[in-house]
Design a protein around this motif. Structure first.
Motif, PDB file in Angstrom:
ATOM      1  N   ILE B 312       0.884  -1.195   0.076  1.00  0.00           N
ATOM      2  CA  ILE B 312      -0.015   0.096  -0.011  1.00  0.00           C
ATOM      3  C   ILE B 312       0.988   1.129  -0.055  1.00  0.00           C
ATOM      4  CG2 ILE B 312      -1.657   1.387   1.203  1.00  0.00           C
ATOM      5  CD1 ILE B 312      -2.642  -1.556   2.571  1.00  0.00           C
ATOM      6  N   SER B 316       0.999   5.093  -1.719  1.00  0.00           N
ATOM      7  CA  SER B 316       0.127   6.256  -0.785  1.00  0.00           C
ATOM      8  C   SER B 316       1.085   7.040   0.080  1.00  0.00           C
ATOM      9  CB  SER B 316      -0.381   5.238   0.172  1.00  0.00           C
ATOM     10  OG  SER B 316      -1.176   4.341  -0.444  1.00  0.00           O
ATOM     11  N   LEU B 323      -1.443   3.276   7.998  1.00  0.00           N
ATOM     12  CA  LEU B 323      -1.642   2.363   7.016  1.00  0.00           C
ATOM     13  C   LEU B 323      -1.790   0.917   7.515  1.00  0.00           C
ATOM     14  CD1 LEU B 323       0.929   3.658   4.294  1.00  0.00           C
ATOM     15  CD2 LEU B 323      -1.664   4.271   4.469  1.00  0.00           C
ATOM     16  N   VAL B 327      -6.852   2.007   8.542  1.00  0.00           N
ATOM     17  CA  VAL B 327      -6.212   2.550   7.310  1.00  0.00           C
ATOM     18  C   VAL B 327      -6.734   4.201   7.328  1.00  0.00           C
ATOM     19  CG1 VAL B 327      -5.570   2.567   5.235  1.00  0.00           C
ATOM     20  CG2 VAL B 327      -5.797   0.463   6.351  1.00  0.00           C
ATOM     21  N   TYR B 329      -6.876   6.927   5.491  1.00  0.00           N
ATOM     22  CA  TYR B 329      -6.514   7.255   4.150  1.00  0.00           C
ATOM     23  C   TYR B 329      -7.009   8.544   3.778  1.00  0.00           C
ATOM     24  CZ  TYR B 329      -4.656   5.312  -0.019  1.00  0.00           C
ATOM     25  OH  TYR B 329      -3.576   4.835  -1.066  1.00  0.00           O
ATOM     26  N   LYS B 344      -6.380   5.431  -5.995  1.00  0.00           N
ATOM     27  CA  LYS B 344      -5.370   4.992  -4.917  1.00  0.00           C
ATOM     28  C   LYS B 344      -6.275   4.285  -3.858  1.00  0.00           C
ATOM     29  CE  LYS B 344      -1.602   8.153  -5.634  1.00  0.00           C
ATOM     30  NZ  LYS B 344      -0.843   9.190  -4.912  1.00  0.00           N
ATOM     31  N   ARG B 347      -7.420   0.907  -5.034  1.00  0.00           N
ATOM     32  CA  ARG B 347      -6.209  -0.075  -4.978  1.00  0.00           C
ATOM     33  C   ARG B 347      -5.974  -0.645  -3.687  1.00  0.00           C
ATOM     34  NH1 ARG B 347      -1.729   2.793  -8.094  1.00  0.00           N
ATOM     35  NH2 ARG B 347      -0.198   1.244  -7.544  1.00  0.00           N
ATOM     36  N   MET B 348      -5.866   0.309  -2.700  1.00  0.00           N
ATOM     37  CA  MET B 348      -5.447   0.089  -1.374  1.00  0.00           C
ATOM     38  C   MET B 348      -6.699  -0.829  -0.667  1.00  0.00           C
ATOM     39  SD  MET B 348      -6.820   1.026   2.045  1.00  0.00           S
ATOM     40  CE  MET B 348      -7.804   2.578   1.944  1.00  0.00           C
ATOM     41  N   ALA B 352      -5.675  -4.476   0.856  1.00  0.00           N
ATOM     42  CA  ALA B 352      -6.009  -4.656   2.221  1.00  0.00           C
ATOM     43  C   ALA B 352      -7.104  -5.848   2.523  1.00  0.00           C
ATOM     44  CB  ALA B 352      -6.201  -3.511   3.000  1.00  0.00           C
TER      45      ALA B 352
END
Lengths: 453, 453
Positions: B312, B316, B323, B327, B329, B344, B347-348, B352
């Motif tokens: 990640i 990031s 993280l 998380v 974010y 992003k 994707r994170m 996760a």
């Protein structure tokens, strides 16, 4: 030094000129932007920095040449990332500060909100000051307390978001607010405590002088890891924190909503002599659930004696009302008032609240009817509730449930503001009200047992 | 008989003519008002009565001559007042019903809400039906459940407010909803239980077929007195009720908010394999408090392993994010998306949530910024959160905190509606989400241990 220093820091907001610095130069809203702090044509006492973490140490050295006394680093990306090199960079930042004599707030924080100094970091915060001082390791948790509680009448003296607490820390700030004459109530959100014994002493001294409402972030394993990633704090376990609060007499809360509730109770609730509560409200089923919630959360809802009920029954409808406490007065609440005579609602409240077996009154209302009906039928509900609170013979509070429906909330919100303007303590749910009032009573017992005035 | 009878009762709503009766006669909205039920030119199968209590017995006898099968008495002012003569009047009402063969709903209740039969007693209730059947001793507590939960996607098959339960009672209704094919989930608010053994059997049979969410009003001394004044119920003590729920596998809740939360979890949450929760959200301090609340309320928030965090971290920001789970974010959440590439945030979430140590994901958001900034910066937050939930590899839910500020709530409410339309389970607070999801998991364990599918 703390007091002098922080008083000095807060003094910077008043009347000093503001300089903008950014390598790109130019102008922002007509204000010149200097490409480098070296170019600023005068000393710079107080610096708010958002430079990247790797530029922080250099900035300290530059600031030393400009006579800077304090740098507030918004800048994040130090030890809290868990990356060893960045933790090392944080230590270099501290070393540079010590070497130059510059004091640091943060890094990784939002800094200062002090209405009287005209310091703020959020345009929605009130410009008007009040008696609550707040230290918060999290900047977000400043907004999450100030924004909701401002609509319930809470105003702040001095608020510090202090992030990683690299230099100025929770003990400095707690000691300062304990002495600060503008602060009558202290709120704090703390993730890590660096010096346990000093913190305990600071908390003991603070609670001996004023109420302290305390929220510890990171009391579970997951929460502690979150705190470590957030502000690099080594958080402790819940039982330790609970004991500390119990021993020092701090009011321990678990969420910022609970913190706001405690502040409302401390600020606006007259102190009841006990926990025996008269519940006045609209709706039978709602009264039943609310009474259960009150009794589960430390308040008792005792039966009104038969003679009191009889006096109320003389002018009240039996059908659809409950009169023995809780008093569900929904069938009579909106009876039209005769000019020059007291409303039934008021008479009922006067009689029931005067009973010696009652210590406090809570009146509640929620709104699920169609918005048009609410506006029409309940136009004067604010006046009615304020009148009831003012005519109550015992300390009183109101519960008004917010609605998720914007059309209804646009009726409810001004209603709450109307009640707040009349200094009525307003809560948003039965559990919130019961917990906060119960905590207020427990706090008073604690003070009495320790001989604190 | 219950099933046939209640099916018949609900059938009355469909296509039968409606007659208005009031001694004053005249017209209401162009519909003729008969001065007396005797004047109605046809048999009258189903009567909704708001006559005063003293006129109720006479009405039953009159209705018998009109072929009436059911009377729903809104009429209050019977045994629930605690006045002996009125309790006696209630018994006379029952005797008249038994004598004439007419069945009674109530007295002291709001009756039936059944969208498919076009029966309703509140103009704001949805016309669209759904899988939740609800029996509530309180009419107000029908509105207080239906109105808030409708905005979270909950729809109802058949809802009965049954008041004093003089004739048709909680057992009849529970047995009926347990058999009803249109009802997949049962909710109930009960103040008094008249026949303990029968109620236990009905509850056992209901829970063996479908989830039952149960709220008992009057579990404390004060609450029991309130219940007695409200519907004349003899309420029991909390421990008895808790044991009954535990033994039968009913989900026991303490407030109507908790009931709505349980319904949302049952209706919209895919079943997680365990309680290990990925927490994704905006704000460091908020993440810390939320994680503490989750871990205190039955969910665990385990650390993501270093290799997952590293993956990640590749795309990031370290500064200002957490993280390792939770998380936080917030620093990357609103990064502009490149056309044709994955955000992003997505994707994170994919990385996760795919981790084998994670059973479910909860994403949260609260709004304290100025309304203009929210509208500008967070215009697409709904799409972003829905995308995250849809791309999550594990069952997921969202927490969106309502705002008391109408300007902000007028942004938040449509956002919630957008997510509800995408079948996302939405909760309003960390505690609500954790409790409801934990209850869902406990309910599943109970079912498995009893071999219920």
């Amino acid at each position: 030094w703390t007091r002098t220093f922080l008083d000095g820091l807060l003094g910077f907001g008043f009347d000093r000129p503001l300089y903008l610095v950014n390598p790109r130069g130019g102008e922002i809203r007509g204000i010149k932007v200097y490409a480098d702090i070296d170019d600023v044509p005068s000393p710079v006492e107080y610096v708010v920095s958002t430079v990247p973490a790797r530029a922080a140490v250099d900035l300290v050295r530059k600031c030393a040449r400009k006579g800077t006394r304090v740098i507030h680093f918004c800048t994040a990306g130090f030890g809290e990332t868990g990356i060893p090199e960045l933790a090392e960079l944080e230590q270099q930042l501290l070393a540079a500060a010590r070497e130059t004599g510059i004091r640091l707030l943060g890094p990784n924080c939002m800094g200062v909100y002090c209405p009287d100094s005209r310091f703020s970091f959020d345009p929605i915060f009130p410009r008007e000051a009040g008696p609550v001082g707040y230290l918060s390791q999290s900047g977000g948790n400043v907004s999450q307390l100030v924004a909701p509680s401002m609509h319930r009448g809470i105003r702040f003296s001095k608020v510090f978001s202090y992030g990683n607490a690299l230099d100025i820390n929770e003990c400095d700030l707690l000691e300062y607010l304990a002495e600060d004459p503008a602060t009558e109530i202290i709120a704090m959100y703390v993730e890590g405590v660096k010096d346990g014994p000093r913190f305990r002493r600071a908390l003991e001294r603070a609670t001996a002088r004023k109420p302290v409402v305390a929220l510890k972030g990171g009391v579970t394993a997951g929460g502690a890891r979150a705190a470590s990633g957030h502000t690099g704090s080594l958080a402790g376990i819940e039982t330790t924190w609970e004991s500390l609060c119990k021993q020092t007499g701090a009011m321990n809360v678990a969420t910022l909503d609970e913190m706001a509730d405690a502040l409302v109770a401390l600020r606006f609730m007259r102190l009841p002599a006990g926990n025996r509560t008269l519940v006045v409200g609209g709706g039978g089923g709602a009264s039943v659930i609310l009474t259960d919630q009150f009794e589960k959360n430390g308040l008792s809802v005792p039966r009104l004696p038969a003679d009191v009920v009889e006096r109320i029954r003389e002018f009240s409808s039996d059908a659809g009302n409950i009169l023995s406490n809780p008093v569900d007065y929904s069938q009579n609440m909106f009876d039209p008032e005769q000019p020059g005579t007291q409303s039934k609602m008021d008479r009922m409240v006067e009689i029931a609240s005067a009973h010696s077996g009652i210590d406090l009154m809570v009146i509640f209302m929620s709104f699920t009817a169609p918005p048009s009906l609410i506006r029409e039928k309940m136009a004067n509900v604010g006046g009615l509730m304020i009148q009831a609170v003012q005519d109550s013979k015992k300390p009183s509070a109101a519960i008004i449930e917010p609605s998720v429906l914007p059309e209804i909330q646009s009726f409810v919100f001004p209603l709450v503001q109307q009640m707040v303007a009349a200094n009525v303590p307003v809560f948003y749910s039965a559990v919130s009200a019961a917990r906060a009032i119960n905590a207020l009573l427990a706090h008073e017992r604690m003070k009495r047992s320790r001989g604190i005035a």
